[in-house]
Design a protein around this motif. Sequence first.
Motif, PDB file in Angstrom:
ATOM      1  N   THR A 128       0.858  -1.178   0.000  1.00 52.74           N
ATOM      2  CA  THR A 128       0.000   0.000   0.000  1.00 52.74           C
ATOM      3  C   THR A 128       0.896   1.230   0.000  1.00 52.74           C
ATOM      4  OG1 THR A 128      -1.884   1.068   1.108  1.00 52.74           O
ATOM      5  CG2 THR A 128      -0.176   0.085   2.522  1.00 52.74           C
ATOM      6  N   HIS A 129       0.311   2.417  -0.046  1.00 55.10           N
ATOM      7  CA  HIS A 129       1.128   3.618  -0.006  1.00 55.10           C
ATOM      8  C   HIS A 129       0.413   4.750   0.712  1.00 55.10           C
ATOM      9  CE1 HIS A 129      -1.410   5.269  -3.140  1.00 55.10           C
ATOM     10  NE2 HIS A 129      -0.993   4.405  -4.051  1.00 55.10           N
ATOM     11  N   THR A 130       1.207   5.678   1.197  1.00 52.91           N
ATOM     12  CA  THR A 130       0.714   6.930   1.764  1.00 52.91           C
ATOM     13  C   THR A 130       1.535   8.064   1.175  1.00 52.91           C
ATOM     14  OG1 THR A 130       2.227   6.686   3.652  1.00 52.91           O
ATOM     15  CG2 THR A 130      -0.041   5.905   3.947  1.00 52.91           C
ATOM     16  N   ALA A 139       1.664  -1.700   9.424  1.00 56.09           N
ATOM     17  CA  ALA A 139       2.224  -1.344   8.119  1.00 56.09           C
ATOM     18  C   ALA A 139       3.701  -1.052   8.291  1.00 56.09           C
ATOM     19  CB  ALA A 139       1.502  -0.146   7.522  1.00 56.09           C
ATOM     20  N   GLU A 140       4.532  -1.779   7.559  1.00 57.84           N
ATOM     21  CA  GLU A 140       5.983  -1.619   7.632  1.00 57.84           C
ATOM     22  C   GLU A 140       6.480  -0.903   6.374  1.00 57.84           C
ATOM     23  OE1 GLU A 140       9.995  -4.423   7.510  1.00 57.84           O
ATOM     24  OE2 GLU A 140       8.015  -5.337   7.723  1.00 57.84           O
ATOM     25  N   PRO A 141       7.053   0.300   6.509  1.00 59.84           N
ATOM     26  CA  PRO A 141       7.581   1.008   5.329  1.00 59.84           C
ATOM     27  C   PRO A 141       8.729   0.227   4.692  1.00 59.84           C
ATOM     28  CG  PRO A 141       7.373   2.488   7.222  1.00 59.84           C
ATOM     29  CD  PRO A 141       7.203   1.092   7.740  1.00 59.84           C
ATOM     30  N   VAL A 142       8.707   0.119   3.363  1.00 57.52           N
ATOM     31  CA  VAL A 142       9.780  -0.577   2.655  1.00 57.52           C
ATOM     32  C   VAL A 142      10.465   0.303   1.609  1.00 57.52           C
ATOM     33  CG1 VAL A 142       8.935  -2.924   3.026  1.00 57.52           C
ATOM     34  CG2 VAL A 142       8.069  -1.610   1.089  1.00 57.52           C
ATOM     35  N   LEU A 143       9.830   1.415   1.215  1.00 58.51           N
ATOM     36  CA  LEU A 143      10.445   2.307   0.230  1.00 58.51           C
ATOM     37  C   LEU A 143       9.830   3.693   0.350  1.00 58.51           C
ATOM     38  CD1 LEU A 143      12.310   2.680  -2.274  1.00 58.51           C
ATOM     39  CD2 LEU A 143      10.344   2.081  -3.690  1.00 58.51           C
ATOM     40  N   VAL A 144      10.683   4.704   0.451  1.00 55.77           N
ATOM     41  CA  VAL A 144      10.239   6.098   0.457  1.00 55.77           C
ATOM     42  C   VAL A 144      10.816   6.758  -0.784  1.00 55.77           C
ATOM     43  CG1 VAL A 144      10.223   8.294   1.680  1.00 55.77           C
ATOM     44  CG2 VAL A 144      10.180   6.152   2.973  1.00 55.77           C
ATOM     45  N   GLU A 145       9.968   7.404  -1.576  1.00 57.47           N
ATOM     46  CA  GLU A 145      10.431   8.073  -2.789  1.00 57.47           C
ATOM     47  C   GLU A 145       9.845   9.473  -2.873  1.00 57.47           C
ATOM     48  OE1 GLU A 145       8.978   6.258  -6.391  1.00 57.47           O
ATOM     49  OE2 GLU A 145       7.107   5.647  -5.443  1.00 57.47           O
ATOM     50  N   GLU A 146      10.607  10.363  -3.496  1.00 59.92           N
ATOM     51  CA  GLU A 146      10.136  11.730  -3.673  1.00 59.92           C
ATOM     52  C   GLU A 146       9.103  11.805  -4.792  1.00 59.92           C
ATOM     53  OE1 GLU A 146      12.846  14.996  -3.946  1.00 59.92           O
ATOM     54  OE2 GLU A 146      14.379  13.946  -2.760  1.00 59.92           O
ATOM     55  N   THR A 155       5.354   6.961   0.469  1.00 61.68           N
ATOM     56  CA  THR A 155       5.930   5.833   1.197  1.00 61.68           C
ATOM     57  C   THR A 155       5.167   4.567   0.823  1.00 61.68           C
ATOM     58  OG1 THR A 155       6.604   7.221   3.066  1.00 61.68           O
ATOM     59  CG2 THR A 155       6.413   4.852   3.468  1.00 61.68           C
ATOM     60  N   ILE A 156       5.891   3.585   0.315  1.00 60.49           N
ATOM     61  CA  ILE A 156       5.300   2.278   0.021  1.00 60.49           C
ATOM     62  C   ILE A 156       5.532   1.381   1.233  1.00 60.49           C
ATOM     63  CG2 ILE A 156       5.385   0.244  -1.477  1.00 60.49           C
ATOM     64  CD1 ILE A 156       6.281   2.063  -3.737  1.00 60.49           C
ATOM     65  N   SER A 157       4.465   0.779   1.727  1.00 56.26           N
ATOM     66  CA  SER A 157       4.537  -0.064   2.922  1.00 56.26           C
ATOM     67  C   SER A 157       3.905  -1.416   2.632  1.00 56.26           C
ATOM     68  CB  SER A 157       3.794   0.599   4.093  1.00 56.26           C
ATOM     69  OG  SER A 157       4.328   1.870   4.392  1.00 56.26           O
ATOM     70  N   VAL A 158       4.241  -2.394   3.472  1.00 58.57           N
ATOM     71  CA  VAL A 158       3.580  -3.689   3.407  1.00 58.57           C
ATOM     72  C   VAL A 158       2.713  -3.818   4.649  1.00 58.57           C
ATOM     73  CG1 VAL A 158       5.623  -4.835   4.393  1.00 58.57           C
ATOM     74  CG2 VAL A 158       3.855  -6.192   3.247  1.00 58.57           C
ATOM     75  N   ALA A 159       1.419  -3.974   4.432  1.00 56.98           N
ATOM     76  CA  ALA A 159       0.467  -4.140   5.530  1.00 56.98           C
ATOM     77  C   ALA A 159       0.293  -5.625   5.818  1.00 56.98           C
ATOM     78  CB  ALA A 159      -0.878  -3.508   5.171  1.00 56.98           C
ATOM     79  N   HIS A 160       0.237  -5.971   7.102  1.00 56.44           N
ATOM     80  CA  HIS A 160       0.110  -7.382   7.478  1.00 56.44           C
ATOM     81  C   HIS A 160      -0.587  -7.469   8.830  1.00 56.44           C
ATOM     82  CE1 HIS A 160       3.403  -7.094  10.514  1.00 56.44           C
ATOM     83  NE2 HIS A 160       3.821  -6.148   9.707  1.00 56.44           N
ATOM     84  N   ARG A 161      -1.053  -8.663   9.149  1.00 64.03           N
ATOM     85  CA  ARG A 161      -1.687  -8.883  10.444  1.00 64.03           C
ATOM     86  C   ARG A 161      -0.622  -8.924  11.530  1.00 64.03           C
ATOM     87  NH1 ARG A 161      -7.047  -8.230  11.162  1.00 64.03           N
ATOM     88  NH2 ARG A 161      -6.717  -9.449  13.047  1.00 64.03           N
ATOM     89  N   LEU A 194      12.035 -10.562   2.178  1.00 62.88           N
ATOM     90  CA  LEU A 194      12.479 -10.384   0.799  1.00 62.88           C
ATOM     91  C   LEU A 194      12.123  -9.000   0.278  1.00 62.88           C
ATOM     92  CD1 LEU A 194      11.452 -13.885  -0.602  1.00 62.88           C
ATOM     93  CD2 LEU A 194      13.786 -13.048  -0.263  1.00 62.88           C
ATOM     94  N   LEU A 195      10.958  -8.491   0.679  1.00 65.21           N
ATOM     95  CA  LEU A 195      10.562  -7.138   0.285  1.00 65.21           C
ATOM     96  C   LEU A 195      11.545  -6.109   0.814  1.00 65.21           C
ATOM     97  CD1 LEU A 195       6.685  -7.119   0.842  1.00 65.21           C
ATOM     98  CD2 LEU A 195       7.858  -6.778  -1.332  1.00 65.21           C
ATOM     99  N   ARG A 196      11.918  -6.255   2.076  1.00 70.95           N
ATOM    100  CA  ARG A 196      12.848  -5.291   2.670  1.00 70.95           C
ATOM    101  C   ARG A 196      14.159  -5.250   1.893  1.00 70.95           C
ATOM    102  NH1 ARG A 196      10.565  -7.207   7.595  1.00 70.95           N
ATOM    103  NH2 ARG A 196      12.148  -8.840   7.744  1.00 70.95           N
ATOM    104  N   GLY A 197      14.670  -6.434   1.541  1.00 68.35           N
ATOM    105  CA  GLY A 197      15.928  -6.485   0.807  1.00 68.35           C
ATOM    106  C   GLY A 197      15.806  -5.919  -0.594  1.00 68.35           C
TER     107      GLY A 197
END
Length: 305
Positions: A147-149, A164-171, A273-279, A293-296
């Motif tokens: 997801t993203h914000t 939600a864990e952020p995995v990528l922040v882009e301008e 910010t692209i994040s991965v949402a999970h339980r 794997l997403l984090r890497g």
Amino acid sequence: MYDPTRLAALVAVSEAGSITRAAERLGYTVPALSQQLAKLEREAGTALLVRHPRGARLTGAGELLLGHARRVLDEMERARHELARLAGLSGGRLRVGTFQTAGIHLLPPVLTAFRRAHPDVELTVATHEPPSGVAAVAAGEVDLALTHTYEPADPVPLPAGVSAEPVLVEELVLVAQPGHTLTSGTSRLALDELAGQPLISMAPGHPARHGVERALARAGATPAVLVETPGYALVCALVSAGLGVAVVPEMVARTAATPVGMRFLDPGDLRRTISVAHRADESNAAADSFRGLLRGAFGRRAGPA
């Protein structure tokens, strides 16, 4: 010690007969795969490939290393299977939600790596444009979702039990028709330079961008065309046709199917910010492995503008 990723690249080129086809098979871009192969040649201290117009072939040294590479990768694959059984990943399924941009440009290499590591896990991928992916995680329809914000933005609370864990922040960057004066410079463009510019606007149909749109309005950008659904491909096409300028995530600008000019903005505080949402309240070994794997993978895409 040779990097297994680079050994896998060598094997892929030997089987595909070209770097281009090998890159497609592995889910990499051609430059990224070429870089991995160049690093492997430096590690080996000799040329491993001969490039030619129809593709690439292995040198004698490459053929020698290829045999060892296959044995190393086979051993690693057996180790993954054994570890997967210990971790409970010898079966089951993983349901992934993603929005379109990430699904096309970021997710495939991660899915490839997960499939290679856990071939017995059934994979399901569904499209969920934010914020529906978060809702799908909360409802148990998917195990995790990209997801993203946007910033600036009003905070939106997550449903109970969802993290939600952020995995990528882009301008966010300016895009304009190729040759446009606003994208001709190399320095950052002051936001107030957008005053009076016709803006391809993502409001009101993209609530996550309302804060960004307000910032652009304060800078004096004038909405010229409203795109009421979150479709960046359409936005870039309208920009390319000269109907206005737009402010989009950097990844969107760099992967646009239609030609656009791009320039970074000053200040660089408009971001996605692209994040991965999970339980957060459930244990899922497959989802945990996929998040790693997403984090890497996404971490390698992040970096200074």
